[in-house]
Design a protein around this motif. Structure first.
Motif, PDB file in Angstrom:
ATOM      1  N   CYS A  34       0.829  -1.207   0.000  1.00 37.30           N
ATOM      2  CA  CYS A  34       0.000   0.000   0.000  1.00 37.30           C
ATOM      3  C   CYS A  34       0.866   1.260   0.000  1.00 37.30           C
ATOM      4  N   LEU A  35       1.866   1.307   0.861  1.00 39.11           N
ATOM      5  CA  LEU A  35       2.737   2.474   0.951  1.00 39.11           C
ATOM      6  C   LEU A  35       3.620   2.610  -0.282  1.00 39.11           C
ATOM      7  N   ALA A  36       4.018   1.479  -0.870  1.00 36.95           N
ATOM      8  CA  ALA A  36       4.818   1.534  -2.092  1.00 36.95           C
ATOM      9  C   ALA A  36       4.009   2.137  -3.236  1.00 36.95           C
ATOM     10  N   LEU A  37       2.734   1.768  -3.342  1.00 38.11           N
ATOM     11  CA  LEU A  37       1.860   2.340  -4.374  1.00 38.11           C
ATOM     12  C   LEU A  37       1.687   3.839  -4.168  1.00 38.11           C
ATOM     13  N   ALA A  38       1.517   4.258  -2.912  1.00 39.87           N
ATOM     14  CA  ALA A  38       1.386   5.686  -2.619  1.00 39.87           C
ATOM     15  C   ALA A  38       2.679   6.429  -2.960  1.00 39.87           C
ATOM     16  N   TYR A  39       3.819   5.804  -2.699  1.00 40.38           N
ATOM     17  CA  TYR A  39       5.122   6.402  -3.024  1.00 40.38           C
ATOM     18  C   TYR A  39       5.230   6.647  -4.527  1.00 40.38           C
ATOM     19  N   VAL A  40       4.827   5.645  -5.319  1.00 41.31           N
ATOM     20  CA  VAL A  40       4.859   5.799  -6.772  1.00 41.31           C
ATOM     21  C   VAL A  40       3.918   6.915  -7.207  1.00 41.31           C
ATOM     22  N   ALA A  41       2.694   6.934  -6.658  1.00 40.15           N
ATOM     23  CA  ALA A  41       1.715   7.947  -7.039  1.00 40.15           C
ATOM     24  C   ALA A  41       2.199   9.354  -6.690  1.00 40.15           C
ATOM     25  N   ASP A  42       3.011   9.483  -5.643  1.00 41.16           N
ATOM     26  CA  ASP A  42       3.567  10.791  -5.278  1.00 41.16           C
ATOM     27  C   ASP A  42       4.464  11.365  -6.370  1.00 41.16           C
ATOM     28  N   ASN A  43       5.170  10.491  -7.056  1.00 42.32           N
ATOM     29  CA  ASN A  43       6.307  10.934  -7.864  1.00 42.32           C
ATOM     30  C   ASN A  43       6.208  10.647  -9.358  1.00 42.32           C
ATOM     31  N   VAL A  44       5.120  10.037  -9.790  1.00 42.30           N
ATOM     32  CA  VAL A  44       5.000   9.656 -11.196  1.00 42.30           C
ATOM     33  C   VAL A  44       3.790  10.348 -11.826  1.00 42.30           C
ATOM     34  N   PRO A  45       3.935  10.951 -12.997  1.00 41.54           N
ATOM     35  CA  PRO A  45       2.789  11.570 -13.669  1.00 41.54           C
ATOM     36  C   PRO A  45       1.691  10.552 -13.949  1.00 41.54           C
ATOM     37  N   GLU A  46       0.455  11.017 -14.006  1.00 42.60           N
ATOM     38  CA  GLU A  46      -0.672  10.111 -14.206  1.00 42.60           C
ATOM     39  C   GLU A  46      -0.559   9.321 -15.501  1.00 42.60           C
ATOM     40  N   SER A  47      -0.007   9.942 -16.537  1.00 43.09           N
ATOM     41  CA  SER A  47       0.084   9.273 -17.844  1.00 43.09           C
ATOM     42  C   SER A  47       0.998   8.057 -17.813  1.00 43.09           C
ATOM     43  N   LYS A  48       1.943   8.033 -16.850  1.00 45.41           N
ATOM     44  CA  LYS A  48       2.896   6.925 -16.760  1.00 45.41           C
ATOM     45  C   LYS A  48       2.626   6.010 -15.565  1.00 45.41           C
ATOM     46  N   ARG A  49       1.610   6.352 -14.782  1.00 43.92           N
ATOM     47  CA  ARG A  49       1.430   5.678 -13.507  1.00 43.92           C
ATOM     48  C   ARG A  49       1.087   4.204 -13.660  1.00 43.92           C
ATOM     49  N   VAL A  50       0.215   3.863 -14.612  1.00 41.56           N
ATOM     50  CA  VAL A  50      -0.181   2.461 -14.754  1.00 41.56           C
ATOM     51  C   VAL A  50       1.012   1.589 -15.111  1.00 41.56           C
ATOM     52  N   VAL A  53      -1.983 -13.294 -18.062  1.00 44.35           N
ATOM     53  CA  VAL A  53      -2.967 -12.245 -18.349  1.00 44.35           C
ATOM     54  C   VAL A  53      -3.724 -11.821 -17.094  1.00 44.35           C
ATOM     55  N   ALA A  54      -4.019 -12.783 -16.211  1.00 39.07           N
ATOM     56  CA  ALA A  54      -4.814 -12.480 -15.012  1.00 39.07           C
ATOM     57  C   ALA A  54      -4.142 -11.446 -14.121  1.00 39.07           C
ATOM     58  N   ILE A  55      -2.835 -11.371 -14.171  1.00 40.17           N
ATOM     59  CA  ILE A  55      -2.081 -10.494 -13.280  1.00 40.17           C
ATOM     60  C   ILE A  55      -2.274  -9.017 -13.604  1.00 40.17           C
ATOM     61  N   PHE A  56      -2.851  -8.700 -14.782  1.00 43.83           N
ATOM     62  CA  PHE A  56      -3.040  -7.310 -15.180  1.00 43.83           C
ATOM     63  C   PHE A  56      -4.011  -6.559 -14.268  1.00 43.83           C
ATOM     64  N   ALA A  57      -4.940  -7.270 -13.646  1.00 42.82           N
ATOM     65  CA  ALA A  57      -6.091  -6.627 -13.015  1.00 42.82           C
ATOM     66  C   ALA A  57      -5.719  -5.633 -11.921  1.00 42.82           C
ATOM     67  N   MET A  58      -4.966  -6.054 -10.924  1.00 44.84           N
ATOM     68  CA  MET A  58      -4.761  -5.207  -9.750  1.00 44.84           C
ATOM     69  C   MET A  58      -3.954  -3.946 -10.032  1.00 44.84           C
ATOM     70  N   PRO A  59      -2.836  -3.990 -10.795  1.00 41.69           N
ATOM     71  CA  PRO A  59      -2.142  -2.724 -11.089  1.00 41.69           C
ATOM     72  C   PRO A  59      -3.029  -1.732 -11.832  1.00 41.69           C
ATOM     73  N   CYS A  60      -3.843  -2.223 -12.781  1.00 43.72           N
ATOM     74  CA  CYS A  60      -4.746  -1.334 -13.511  1.00 43.72           C
ATOM     75  C   CYS A  60      -5.772  -0.720 -12.568  1.00 43.72           C
ATOM     76  N   LEU A  61      -6.294  -1.522 -11.674  1.00 50.33           N
ATOM     77  CA  LEU A  61      -7.299  -1.037 -10.730  1.00 50.33           C
ATOM     78  C   LEU A  61      -6.719   0.035  -9.813  1.00 50.33           C
ATOM     79  N   ARG A  62      -5.529  -0.190  -9.284  1.00 52.72           N
ATOM     80  CA  ARG A  62      -4.897   0.784  -8.392  1.00 52.72           C
ATOM     81  C   ARG A  62      -4.573   2.082  -9.138  1.00 52.72           C
ATOM     82  N   SER A  63      -4.164   1.967 -10.396  1.00 52.23           N
ATOM     83  CA  SER A  63      -3.859   3.157 -11.185  1.00 52.23           C
ATOM     84  C   SER A  63      -5.119   3.963 -11.462  1.00 52.23           C
ATOM     85  N   ILE A  64      -6.199   3.283 -11.826  1.00 52.42           N
ATOM     86  CA  ILE A  64      -7.476   3.964 -12.074  1.00 52.42           C
ATOM     87  C   ILE A  64      -7.928   4.715 -10.827  1.00 52.42           C
ATOM     88  N   ALA A  65      -7.838   4.065  -9.675  1.00 52.62           N
ATOM     89  CA  ALA A  65      -8.265   4.693  -8.426  1.00 52.62           C
ATOM     90  C   ALA A  65      -7.398   5.894  -8.072  1.00 52.62           C
TER      91      ALA A  65
END
Length: 438
Positions: free
Chosen positions: A125-141, A340-352
């Motif tokens: 959870c904290l690692a995802l927040a760290y990435v979201a702090d520092n990465v533009p939305e266009s590159k976040r996913v 293919v199944a592994i795509f779901a969670m990173p996409c979901l976190r990026s959308i949110a």
């Protein structure tokens, strides 16, 4: 930007070392549990119920703690909050590293349950927040996908190590690896750049409150998240609330299938530590290759919303194949669908993350992780009795994988919900991230 890249590389290494240590014990813990609770047996309802009870208590604690951890990281920084779970995670592993007798196993269960109520999911959870702090939305996913790929790589390496180590060595190496990950994080990981000034400001504010009057320290508790805050977060946007629903059902599916699968394979095909490790290595390699190579390309080509739906559909298909496995090679074939199944969670976190402002990324990721933790409370209540019943001789009909089939149904509900998700257009991307100075 060089400092930003360095920060992300140190974050990736921290996550890899921590997850590598945690994943090492997964193939071994089933055998350790069975040996302590039901020695000499391949079927044991007590072990299933014990695992389910432990999972429910951990999920209940995480439901409360994850929004709190995320909210505090918005105020005091990601690195400060990472220190707590990474330190606490060492102790349960150290118990089994010392001994795996019945007494030490139950001590491990109690200690792990209490500690995991605080630590379960917090590092990711904290690692995802760290990435979201520092990465533009266009590159976040893409970066979220790379982070998830790092976790999958750690999953492969951890399980591969388990394949060639004795059970006692597994827990010793895992405990040592967790210590190394903590030391590495404290030495090399820079504080999240967009949070560093806030950390200093909040520390000064706290000191001032303490100096003026002890009563004013009550103001600090106003920053703690409440149920009202979580509901308000869910009402932020329709897309975020949809992401929350998908998180719940996809976690129910994932946790339900995982909690049943190992006991199912042991009862049906007499799998042991090494075969569990082989199966998880296939899963991990597929996920690593997919997220590090294919996901950045596909996310740019088809969009993260469509990629989310595709991932959830194949996740459902993966669980369906597990549930009807008619030979010992079928689980290995089903594991390839992780590609293919592994795509779901990173996409979901990026959308949110794109639905929430830059100052509330920790709160948002903590909210979703808390919802996932609630799903972990629900899962044992449903899946532990189902698994125990359908693996026993008193099953109402012969379908040993029935509980995994129910998990596939939960994944199908998440897939149906994902079809309705609509993401922001590229033109709506927040520009402030691109102007952040390293």
């Amino acid at each position: 930007m060089e400092k930003l890249s360095a920060g992300l590389s140190h974050l990736f290494m921290t996550v890899f070392l921590y997850c590598f240590s945690g994943f090492m014990v997964i193939p071994a813990i089933t055998d350790v549990t069975m040996s302590a609770v039901c020695p000499g047996k391949d079927e044991c309802s007590l072990a299933i119920y014990l695992t389910g009870f432990q999972q429910a208590i951990i999920g209940l604690g995480s439901l409360v703690m994850m929004p709190l951890v995320g909210n505090l990281s918005d105020r005091y920084g990601r690195k400060v909050m990472l220190t707590v779970p990474m330190t606490l995670s060492i102790f349960p592993l150290a118990v089994l590293a010392y001994s795996r007798t019945k007494g030490f196993f139950y001590a491990y269960c109690v200690l792990r349950t209490l500690i995991s109520m605080v630590t379960e999911g917090s590092v990711q959870c904290l690692a995802l927040a760290y990435v979201a702090d520092n990465v533009p939305e266009s590159k976040r996913v893409s970066i979220f996908g790379i982070l998830s790929g790092i976790v999958s790589c750690a999953f492969v390496c951890g399980n591969l190590s388990t394949r060639f180590l004795s059970t006692s060595a597994v827990f010793q190496v895992a405990a040592g690896g967790t210590v190394i990950s903590l030391v590495y994080m404290r030495m090399f990981l820079p504080e999240s750049m967009s949070r560093s000034s806030i950390v200093s400001e909040q520390a000064t504010e706290t000191d001032s409150l303490l100096e003026k009057s002890p009563k004013k320290t009550l103001k600090l508790f106003k920053t703690l998240p409440s149920l009202k805050d979580t509901i308000s977060m869910l009402r932020t946007s329709k897309t975020f609330s949809q992401a929350a629903v998908i998180s719940f059902f996809s976690t129910v599916a994932e946790v339900g299938a995982h909690s049943s699968l190992l006991y199912y394979l042991k009862a049906q095909f007499h799998f042991d530590k090494d075969q569990f490790a082989d199966l998880m290595i296939i899963n991990g390699i597929a996920g690593t290759v997919s997220q590090l190579i294919f996901m950045p390309i596909l996310a740019a080509a088809v969009g993260e919303a469509k990629l989310l739906s595709v991932g959830l559909f194949f996740s459902c298909l993966n669980m369906l194949l597990y549930s009807i496995a008619w030979a010992s090679w079928v689980p290995y074939a089903a594991a390839l669908l992780s590609l293919v199944a592994i795509f779901a969670m990173p996409c979901l976190r990026s959308i949110a993350s794109k639905e929430i402002g830059p100052c509330e990324q920790g709160k948002a990721q903590g909210c979703l992780t808390g919802i996932c933790s609630f799903a972990q409370v629900v899962c044992p209540l449903a899946f532990s009795p189902l698994t125990a019943l359908f693996l026993s001789e008193s099953a109402p009909f012969h379908f040993p994988g029935f509980s995994i089939l129910c998990a596939a149904f939960a994944a199908m509900i998440a897939f149906a919900q994902s079809i309705a998700v609509r993401t922001a257009q590229p033109g709506c991307i927040v520009e402030d991230f691109n102007s952040v100075e390293p």
